[in-house]
Design a protein around this motif. Structure first.
Motif, short mmCIF file in Angstrom:
data_model
loop_
_atom_site.label_atom_id
_atom_site.label_comp_id
_atom_site.label_asym_id
_atom_site.label_seq_id
_atom_site.Cartn_x
_atom_site.Cartn_y
_atom_site.Cartn_z
N GLY A 122 0.75 -1.30 0.07
CA GLY A 122 -0.06 0.03 -0.05
C GLY A 122 0.83 1.21 0.03
N ALA A 123 2.09 1.32 0.05
CA ALA A 123 2.87 2.31 0.04
C ALA A 123 3.94 2.31 -1.08
CB ALA A 123 3.74 2.35 1.38
N TRP A 124 4.50 3.77 -1.46
CA TRP A 124 5.37 3.70 -2.45
C TRP A 124 6.87 3.53 -1.97
CZ3 TRP A 124 3.98 3.32 -7.58
CH2 TRP A 124 2.76 3.85 -7.94
N LYS A 125 7.46 2.61 -2.61
CA LYS A 125 8.96 2.35 -2.28
C LYS A 125 9.86 2.40 -3.51
CE LYS A 125 7.35 1.27 2.02
NZ LYS A 125 8.04 2.25 3.43
N LEU A 126 11.12 2.67 -3.09
CA LEU A 126 12.02 2.89 -4.18
C LEU A 126 12.67 1.50 -4.14
CD1 LEU A 126 13.82 4.76 -5.67
CD2 LEU A 126 15.26 5.23 -3.78
N LEU A 127 12.37 0.85 -5.44
CA LEU A 127 13.09 -0.40 -6.11
C LEU A 127 14.28 -0.36 -6.82
CD1 LEU A 127 12.38 -3.28 -6.21
CD2 LEU A 127 11.18 -2.56 -8.66
N HIS A 128 14.54 0.78 -7.33
CA HIS A 128 15.82 0.88 -8.15
C HIS A 128 16.27 2.52 -8.39
CE1 HIS A 128 19.30 -0.85 -10.73
NE2 HIS A 128 19.01 0.19 -11.44
N ARG A 129 17.29 2.78 -7.84
CA ARG A 129 17.73 4.25 -8.17
C ARG A 129 18.75 4.41 -9.07
NH1 ARG A 129 17.51 9.19 -4.14
NH2 ARG A 129 15.45 9.35 -5.26
N GLN A 130 18.96 5.05 -10.17
CA GLN A 130 19.87 5.19 -11.13
C GLN A 130 20.19 6.41 -11.50
OE1 GLN A 130 22.47 3.04 -12.95
NE2 GLN A 130 23.06 5.34 -12.68
N PRO A 131 21.10 7.37 -10.70
CA PRO A 131 21.25 8.74 -11.13
C PRO A 131 21.69 8.77 -12.60
CG PRO A 131 22.28 8.08 -9.01
CD PRO A 131 21.84 6.74 -9.68
N ILE A 132 21.54 9.97 -13.05
CA ILE A 132 22.14 10.21 -14.27
C ILE A 132 23.21 11.64 -14.15
CG2 ILE A 132 21.70 11.28 -16.77
CD1 ILE A 132 18.75 9.80 -16.46
N TYR A 133 24.34 11.60 -14.71
CA TYR A 133 25.30 12.59 -14.33
C TYR A 133 25.57 13.51 -15.51
CZ TYR A 133 26.20 9.42 -10.62
OH TYR A 133 25.90 8.62 -9.24
N GLU A 134 24.96 14.57 -15.47
CA GLU A 134 24.90 15.47 -16.64
C GLU A 134 26.33 16.40 -16.66
OE1 GLU A 134 20.14 15.66 -16.85
OE2 GLU A 134 21.39 17.48 -16.01
N LYS A 135 26.64 17.27 -15.73
CA LYS A 135 27.80 17.94 -15.73
C LYS A 135 28.38 18.14 -14.30
CE LYS A 135 25.83 22.83 -15.53
NZ LYS A 135 25.90 23.79 -16.31
N ASP A 136 29.67 18.61 -13.96
CA ASP A 136 29.94 18.95 -12.81
C ASP A 136 31.19 19.84 -12.88
OD1 ASP A 136 32.24 17.40 -13.56
OD2 ASP A 136 32.21 16.03 -11.71
N ARG A 137 31.67 20.36 -11.67
CA ARG A 137 33.01 21.14 -11.56
C ARG A 137 33.31 21.12 -10.07
NH1 ARG A 137 31.34 27.10 -11.97
NH2 ARG A 137 33.09 27.45 -10.60
N LEU A 138 34.68 21.53 -9.98
CA LEU A 138 35.47 21.35 -8.81
C LEU A 138 35.78 22.86 -8.29
CD1 LEU A 138 37.93 18.61 -7.61
CD2 LEU A 138 38.52 21.14 -7.51
N ASP A 139 35.68 23.06 -7.03
CA ASP A 139 36.02 24.55 -6.51
C ASP A 139 36.93 24.32 -5.32
OD1 ASP A 139 34.73 26.58 -8.67
OD2 ASP A 139 33.18 25.13 -7.98
N PRO A 140 37.93 25.18 -5.02
CA PRO A 140 38.49 25.02 -3.53
C PRO A 140 37.83 25.77 -2.84
CG PRO A 140 39.63 26.53 -5.26
CD PRO A 140 38.58 25.92 -5.92
N VAL A 141 37.62 25.23 -1.49
CA VAL A 141 36.87 26.04 -0.53
C VAL A 141 37.37 27.39 -0.13
CG1 VAL A 141 36.17 25.87 2.12
CG2 VAL A 141 35.96 23.75 0.59
N ASP A 142 38.77 27.35 -0.12
CA ASP A 142 39.54 28.74 0.00
C ASP A 142 39.75 29.30 -1.47
OD1 ASP A 142 41.30 30.72 0.25
OD2 ASP A 142 42.58 29.59 1.39
N PRO A 143 39.13 30.38 -1.86
CA PRO A 143 39.16 30.73 -3.33
C PRO A 143 40.59 30.98 -3.67
CG PRO A 143 38.12 32.30 -1.95
CD PRO A 143 38.13 31.06 -1.37
N SER A 144 41.67 31.45 -2.65
CA SER A 144 42.90 31.73 -2.97
C SER A 144 43.72 30.72 -3.34
CB SER A 144 43.39 32.63 -1.91
OG SER A 144 43.67 31.90 -0.84
N ALA A 145 43.35 29.55 -2.80
CA ALA A 145 44.15 28.13 -3.02
C ALA A 145 44.54 28.01 -4.64
CB ALA A 145 43.35 26.68 -2.55
#
Length: 205
Positions: A122-145
């Motif tokens: 009677g309740a909706w449950k997650l049977l299979h989760r597949q992420p789709i990865y479209e784009k990403d980026r990386l940034d230093p927490v300290d912008p001067s690094a």
């Protein structure tokens, strides 16, 4: 309460609870999101949801930080089955190489959760989760690094999750290299599998 709009709202609620309870470490309630046969697919893990909880807890104990933020959803319901696509970002913090030593950085990956959802007792449950990865980026927490990444290694990572794979590999995870991205045969096969399952066919893992 089985009209299509109510079902879509309940599926969306399930997706939101997954993100909130997982990121909060509320493991007892997080477990209620899953079908008994539920499987989680991610760059760094592929397997049953109980194992996903265990390895996530181990990562937390080691300082691994992965968080999620949700956007809009498109949900299709057929009887006791649903396919939900939800815009999301994955944010992970970790160390990478810098000119003056290791640098703390954030990776933000934009994509979609592609979820196979079914009604169970009677309740909706997650049977299979597949992420789709479209784009990403990386940034230093300290912008001067200043970073000094391994350019060849970075270039060898899949385009849609290149920086995410880079940072996950650097902290010791084995990254799956053929995950669905915005374009390509993997995402087209995912769409095919989703449509076939929604129409009543078997779930192809």
């Amino acid at each position: 309460m089985t009209d299509p709009m109510t079902d879509k709202l309940l599926v969306r609620e399930l997706v939101e609870r997954w993100a909130v309870w997982r990121d909060a470490g509320d493991w007892d309630r997080f477990a209620t999101c899953w079908h008994p046969d539920g499987v989680m697919m991610a760059t760094w893990f592929q397997g049953p949801w109980r194992e996903f909880i265990r390895v996530t807890q181990e990562g937390w104990a080691k300082g691994v930080s992965i968080l999620h933020f949700l956007g809009g959803s498109a949900i299709e319901v057929q009887g006791d089955r649903a396919i939900a696509q939800t815009k999301m970002t994955i944010s992970q913090r970790g160390m990478v190489e810098g000119i003056d030593g290791p640098v703390l950085c954030d990776v933000v990956c934009t994509g979609r959760f592609y979820d196979f959802v079914t009604r169970d007792e009677g309740a909706w449950k997650l049977l299979h989760r597949q992420p789709i990865y479209e784009k990403d980026r990386l940034d230093p927490v300290d912008p001067s690094a200043q970073l000094r990444l391994d350019k060849d290694f970075l270039a060898a990572m899949p385009e849609g999750y290149r920086h995410l794979a880079y940072i996950q590999t650097r902290i010791g995870y084995k990254v799956k290299m053929d995950m669905p991205m915005l374009k390509g045969p993997e995402v087209q096969d995912l769409y095919r599998r989703g449509a076939a399952w929604l129409a009543g066919g078997p779930l192809e893992r």
